[in-house]
Scaffold this motif. Structure first.
Motif, PDB file in Angstrom:
ATOM      1  N   PRO A 317       0.828  -1.207   0.000  1.00 40.96           N
ATOM      2  CA  PRO A 317       0.000   0.000   0.000  1.00 40.96           C
ATOM      3  C   PRO A 317       0.865   1.261   0.000  1.00 40.96           C
ATOM      4  CG  PRO A 317       0.001  -1.023   2.173  1.00 40.96           C
ATOM      5  CD  PRO A 317       0.803  -1.925   1.284  1.00 40.96           C
ATOM      6  N   TYR A 318       0.502   2.192  -0.862  1.00 37.43           N
ATOM      7  CA  TYR A 318       1.314   3.406  -0.955  1.00 37.43           C
ATOM      8  C   TYR A 318       0.450   4.567  -1.384  1.00 37.43           C
ATOM      9  CZ  TYR A 318       1.133   3.078  -6.068  1.00 37.43           C
ATOM     10  OH  TYR A 318       0.703   3.042  -7.375  1.00 37.43           O
ATOM     11  N   ARG A 319       1.020   5.738  -1.305  1.00 36.20           N
ATOM     12  CA  ARG A 319       0.337   6.907  -1.854  1.00 36.20           C
ATOM     13  C   ARG A 319       1.309   7.719  -2.701  1.00 36.20           C
ATOM     14  NH1 ARG A 319      -0.472  11.067   3.318  1.00 36.20           N
ATOM     15  NH2 ARG A 319       1.741  11.639   3.480  1.00 36.20           N
ATOM     16  N   LYS A 320       0.693   8.513  -3.566  1.00 39.47           N
ATOM     17  CA  LYS A 320       1.482   9.358  -4.458  1.00 39.47           C
ATOM     18  C   LYS A 320       1.229  10.798  -4.065  1.00 39.47           C
ATOM     19  CE  LYS A 320       1.751  10.464  -9.421  1.00 39.47           C
ATOM     20  NZ  LYS A 320       1.125  10.172 -10.730  1.00 39.47           N
ATOM     21  N   VAL A 321       2.288  11.545  -3.830  1.00 41.23           N
ATOM     22  CA  VAL A 321       2.117  12.945  -3.460  1.00 41.23           C
ATOM     23  C   VAL A 321       2.949  13.839  -4.385  1.00 41.23           C
ATOM     24  CG1 VAL A 321       1.808  12.300  -1.035  1.00 41.23           C
ATOM     25  CG2 VAL A 321       4.028  13.121  -1.799  1.00 41.23           C
ATOM     26  N   LYS A 322       2.453  15.030  -4.555  1.00 37.72           N
ATOM     27  CA  LYS A 322       3.219  16.032  -5.305  1.00 37.72           C
ATOM     28  C   LYS A 322       3.868  16.942  -4.274  1.00 37.72           C
ATOM     29  CE  LYS A 322       1.691  18.042  -9.252  1.00 37.72           C
ATOM     30  NZ  LYS A 322       0.879  18.991 -10.075  1.00 37.72           N
ATOM     31  N   LEU A 323       5.191  17.051  -4.339  1.00 39.40           N
ATOM     32  CA  LEU A 323       5.885  17.846  -3.336  1.00 39.40           C
ATOM     33  C   LEU A 323       5.572  19.334  -3.499  1.00 39.40           C
ATOM     34  CD1 LEU A 323       9.446  16.287  -2.937  1.00 39.40           C
ATOM     35  CD2 LEU A 323       7.278  15.657  -1.871  1.00 39.40           C
ATOM     36  N   CYS A 324       5.408  19.987  -2.362  1.00 40.87           N
ATOM     37  CA  CYS A 324       5.131  21.419  -2.386  1.00 40.87           C
ATOM     38  C   CYS A 324       6.436  22.189  -2.547  1.00 40.87           C
ATOM     39  CB  CYS A 324       4.410  21.847  -1.116  1.00 40.87           C
ATOM     40  SG  CYS A 324       5.476  21.930   0.326  1.00 40.87           S
ATOM     41  N   SER A 325       6.315  23.466  -2.779  1.00 37.73           N
ATOM     42  CA  SER A 325       7.482  24.306  -3.064  1.00 37.73           C
ATOM     43  C   SER A 325       8.492  24.344  -1.921  1.00 37.73           C
ATOM     44  CB  SER A 325       7.033  25.724  -3.413  1.00 37.73           C
ATOM     45  OG  SER A 325       6.286  26.263  -2.341  1.00 37.73           O
ATOM     46  N   GLY A 326       8.026  24.070  -0.698  1.00 38.13           N
ATOM     47  CA  GLY A 326       8.945  24.114   0.432  1.00 38.13           C
ATOM     48  C   GLY A 326       9.663  22.795   0.665  1.00 38.13           C
ATOM     49  N   ASP A 327       9.194  21.726   0.038  1.00 36.87           N
ATOM     50  CA  ASP A 327       9.746  20.399   0.308  1.00 36.87           C
ATOM     51  C   ASP A 327      10.519  19.833  -0.882  1.00 36.87           C
ATOM     52  OD1 ASP A 327      10.150  18.283   2.080  1.00 36.87           O
ATOM     53  OD2 ASP A 327       8.461  17.141   1.285  1.00 36.87           O
ATOM     54  N   ILE A 328      10.346  20.447  -2.034  1.00 45.93           N
ATOM     55  CA  ILE A 328      10.951  19.931  -3.258  1.00 45.93           C
ATOM     56  C   ILE A 328      12.477  20.126  -3.217  1.00 45.93           C
ATOM     57  CG2 ILE A 328      10.745  22.111  -4.536  1.00 45.93           C
ATOM     58  CD1 ILE A 328       9.891  20.469  -6.971  1.00 45.93           C
ATOM     59  N   GLY A 329      13.187  19.206  -3.884  1.00 45.05           N
ATOM     60  CA  GLY A 329      14.652  19.243  -3.848  1.00 45.05           C
ATOM     61  C   GLY A 329      15.246  20.414  -4.606  1.00 45.05           C
ATOM     62  N   PHE A 330      16.503  20.683  -4.299  1.00 46.24           N
ATOM     63  CA  PHE A 330      17.250  21.833  -4.826  1.00 46.24           C
ATOM     64  C   PHE A 330      17.178  21.968  -6.355  1.00 46.24           C
ATOM     65  CE2 PHE A 330      21.412  23.420  -6.392  1.00 46.24           C
ATOM     66  CZ  PHE A 330      21.424  24.676  -5.820  1.00 46.24           C
ATOM     67  N   GLY A 331      17.423  20.870  -7.051  1.00 47.95           N
ATOM     68  CA  GLY A 331      17.533  20.960  -8.509  1.00 47.95           C
ATOM     69  C   GLY A 331      16.253  20.622  -9.254  1.00 47.95           C
ATOM     70  N   SER A 332      15.264  20.149  -8.526  1.00 46.01           N
ATOM     71  CA  SER A 332      14.059  19.660  -9.192  1.00 46.01           C
ATOM     72  C   SER A 332      13.062  20.775  -9.456  1.00 46.01           C
ATOM     73  CB  SER A 332      13.399  18.585  -8.335  1.00 46.01           C
ATOM     74  OG  SER A 332      12.180  18.187  -8.921  1.00 46.01           O
ATOM     75  N   SER A 333      12.317  20.587 -10.546  1.00 46.83           N
ATOM     76  CA  SER A 333      11.282  21.552 -10.885  1.00 46.83           C
ATOM     77  C   SER A 333       9.909  21.013 -10.504  1.00 46.83           C
ATOM     78  CB  SER A 333      11.333  21.836 -12.381  1.00 46.83           C
ATOM     79  OG  SER A 333      10.382  22.795 -12.736  1.00 46.83           O
ATOM     80  N   LEU A 334       9.802  19.686 -10.548  1.00 51.60           N
ATOM     81  CA  LEU A 334       8.542  19.034 -10.196  1.00 51.60           C
ATOM     82  C   LEU A 334       8.859  17.633  -9.687  1.00 51.60           C
ATOM     83  CD1 LEU A 334       5.423  18.906 -10.274  1.00 51.60           C
ATOM     84  CD2 LEU A 334       5.596  18.184 -12.650  1.00 51.60           C
ATOM     85  N   THR A 335       8.341  17.295  -8.518  1.00 54.33           N
ATOM     86  CA  THR A 335       8.652  15.984  -7.931  1.00 54.33           C
ATOM     87  C   THR A 335       7.403  15.298  -7.406  1.00 54.33           C
ATOM     88  OG1 THR A 335      10.878  16.665  -7.241  1.00 54.33           O
ATOM     89  CG2 THR A 335       9.920  14.790  -6.094  1.00 54.33           C
ATOM     90  N   TYR A 336       7.261  14.019  -7.780  1.00 56.32           N
ATOM     91  CA  TYR A 336       6.269  13.151  -7.158  1.00 56.32           C
ATOM     92  C   TYR A 336       7.008  12.236  -6.194  1.00 56.32           C
ATOM     93  CZ  TYR A 336       3.208  14.302 -11.130  1.00 56.32           C
ATOM     94  OH  TYR A 336       2.455  14.943 -12.072  1.00 56.32           O
ATOM     95  N   ASP A 337       6.541  12.157  -4.984  1.00 58.29           N
ATOM     96  CA  ASP A 337       7.069  11.161  -4.061  1.00 58.29           C
ATOM     97  C   ASP A 337       6.098   9.999  -3.990  1.00 58.29           C
ATOM     98  OD1 ASP A 337       9.417  12.369  -3.390  1.00 58.29           O
ATOM     99  OD2 ASP A 337       8.972  12.605  -1.257  1.00 58.29           O
ATOM    100  N   LEU A 338       6.653   8.796  -3.962  1.00 61.38           N
ATOM    101  CA  LEU A 338       5.842   7.622  -3.673  1.00 61.38           C
ATOM    102  C   LEU A 338       6.173   7.229  -2.243  1.00 61.38           C
ATOM    103  CD1 LEU A 338       6.419   5.652  -6.987  1.00 61.38           C
ATOM    104  CD2 LEU A 338       4.562   7.240  -6.420  1.00 61.38           C
ATOM    105  N   GLU A 339       5.131   7.076  -1.446  1.00 62.95           N
ATOM    106  CA  GLU A 339       5.341   6.788  -0.032  1.00 62.95           C
ATOM    107  C   GLU A 339       4.645   5.474   0.326  1.00 62.95           C
ATOM    108  OE1 GLU A 339       5.503  11.456   1.445  1.00 62.95           O
ATOM    109  OE2 GLU A 339       3.658  10.331   1.753  1.00 62.95           O
ATOM    110  N   VAL A 340       5.405   4.593   0.915  1.00 61.63           N
ATOM    111  CA  VAL A 340       4.867   3.267   1.232  1.00 61.63           C
ATOM    112  C   VAL A 340       4.377   3.250   2.677  1.00 61.63           C
ATOM    113  CG1 VAL A 340       7.044   2.234   2.044  1.00 61.63           C
ATOM    114  CG2 VAL A 340       5.316   0.792   0.923  1.00 61.63           C
TER     115      VAL A 340
END
Length: 422
Positions: A317-340
């Motif tokens: 079981p997992y969920r998919k989240v879109k990282l907000c502007s405060g949590d996204i990594g230094f070089g990334s423009s758009l990040t999805y995290d998969l969380e188990v």
RNA sequence: GGAGAGGUGGCUGAGUGGUUGAAAGCGCUCCCCUGCUAAGGGAGUAUGUGGUAAUACCGCAUCGAGGGUUCGAAUCCCUCCCUCUCCGCCA
């Protein structure tokens, strides 16, 4: 690195975008550095031009047996002036480059505004969260109970945040790796790479870990100077095409690589001290794509779903989240995290982070392609598919029974001598 | 680790201090010619960066990397990296 043109011509846009990350762009420092750069560069290049002209005059005068003394004196003078300006230019350039390399990527317009992981946008929850009629054990207990993990011995040999896998857990780790690689290679069309685990400084600058995150890296002593253990396969794999102009027909390039990853975890002292969630060394199967800029958005969706496939096949079981502007990594423009889902923690934990870097890394790495006769920067993407250590933790915790036995997911059994129970 | 030879444009390969950013050939692009094909003729063909709105124009940098000598360096000197051959060692 962000686009210099944008910085010079659209500073306000850059500033407001970066402020979403809570990055405070120092306008006055930038203006000063840029003005100095322009000023010094123009001076320097005009002296160089003058020097080139006189050098040529001396050459032809010498051929004609004319006197060259006056010209030489003039040339000496210019040469001295040039030396001084050059020094100033280079001093400025060091600061200038350092400033540029410390600016994070612009975030995509779709990225939600936020301060921390609390503000990430939850897109989907997939799979059923298990309910236990007993109190579930955490993966560390389960690992030890099944004679599969030894933390004490690892500390003796190395230090904290290391573990030894034994017996069926060691086998599980190997099985997971094979399963992930095979799935991505055979079903998702990735090419496998086996890459160096020790890389030079330039490689880490290229993908964005340096200069800003030096304290997170494991630096090693080597005759060749600064070398580092890779924090992720993203580094060697993305650097593979550094300084290349790729044929447009060859894009999109999709690579998968299995490597260990090494992280110093400096500053994470109280965090995840129990278990294998946060280790100095862990195994990961990494997906990397290099695309035409028009394709990167759809490729991010594909890459993310490729990683999700692994979780689905393992029935985690997992969920998919879109990282907000405060949590996204230094070089990334758009990040999805998969969380188990981790039952012992009663919450979801990151197991894959899938990012579109757009041209941020490609600019540093000079990875380009041809587009109607123009040479344009590619886009780079990467994501875990998956982090093997955390997958082990998730399997142990989600598939345990009251006695501490763990049911092995069906898709792995052929990799584990058809074993059903750990 | 020891001895030797090298690293030049998409490729091959000239070039040991002065219009050399770089000969020549191959490849590639366009044009011309020739019923087709083959052959031939002509023109063009690196990247980065600055002044700039500019793919206009002008300049600067780049011959493995970084320093140095010089008015001037692909060419001379130093350090490092890499490649190749032989020997040694090793999984």
């Amino acid at each position: 690195m962000i686009d210099l043109d944008l910085l010079r011509n659209n500073l306000e846009e850059v500033k407001s975008n970066l402020s979403k990350r809570a990055f405070d762009f120092d306008t006055s420092l930038w203006n000063e550095l840029e003005e100095n750069r322009k000023d010094l560069q123009v001076q320097m290049e005009s002296y160089q031009a003058e020097q080139n002209t006189i050098a040529k005059e001396i050459g032809s005068a010498q051929k004609n047996k004319d006197s060259i003394e006056d010209l030489k004196a003039k040339a000496s003078e210019i040469s001295n002036k040039l030396k001084k300006v050059k020094e100033k230019f280079q001093t400025n350039k060091i600061e200038y480059d350092d400033f540029l390399l410390s600016i994070p990527n612009l975030v995509d317009a779709s990225v939600p505004q936020g301060k921390s992981e609390e503000d990430n946008e939850i897109l989907e929850e997939i799979g059923e969260i298990p309910s236990f009629n007993f109190s579930p054990k955490d993966h560390q207990e389960l690992g030890i109970l099944n004679d599969g993990m030894d933390f004490k011995a690892a500390v003796k040999i190395s230090k904290s945040r290391f573990v030894i896998f034994k017996n069926s857990i060691a086998l599980l780790s190997r099985a997971l790796t094979q399963f992930m690689l095979n799935t991505h290679i055979n079903d998702h069309g990735y090419k496998e790479l086996y890459v160096p685990f020790i890389v030079n400084k330039d490689s880490l600058i290229g993908t964005g870990q340096l200069p800003k995150f030096k304290e997170d890296q494991f630096q090693i002593t080597d005759d060749d100077g600064e070398m580092y253990l890779i924090p992720t396969a993203e580094v060697p794999v993305t650097n593979y095409h550094k300084d290349e102009i790729l044929k447009s027909d060859d894009l999109t390039l999709s690579y998968v690589a299995h490597t260990p990853c090494f992280r110093s975890e400096a500053g994470s002292y109280g965090l995840d001290t129990k278990g294998i969630i946060r280790q100095h060394q862990f195994e990961k199967v990494e997906l990397v794509k290099i695309t035409h800029p028009d394709k990167s958005s759809e490729e991010l969706e594909k890459l993310t779903s490729n990683a999700e496939t692994i979780l689905k096949l393992l029935e985690l079981p997992y969920r998919k989240v879109k990282l907000c502007s405060g949590d996204i990594g230094f070089g990334s423009s758009l990040t999805y995290d998969l969380e188990v889902w981790l039952p012992s923690q009663n919450r979801y934990r990151e197991i894959s982070s899938c990012s579109n870097y757009k041209d941020f890394q490609a600019r540093r790495l000079k990875i380009r392609t041809e587009d109607n006769g123009d040479k344009i920067l590619c886009h780079t993407l990467n994501g875990s598919g998956l982090a093997v250590g955390r997958t082990i933790a998730a399997i142990l915790e989600n598939f345990q029974d009251a006695s501490g036995k763990v049911t092995i997911p069906e898709v792995l059994r052929s990799y584990m001598n058809n074993q059903e129970i750990l």
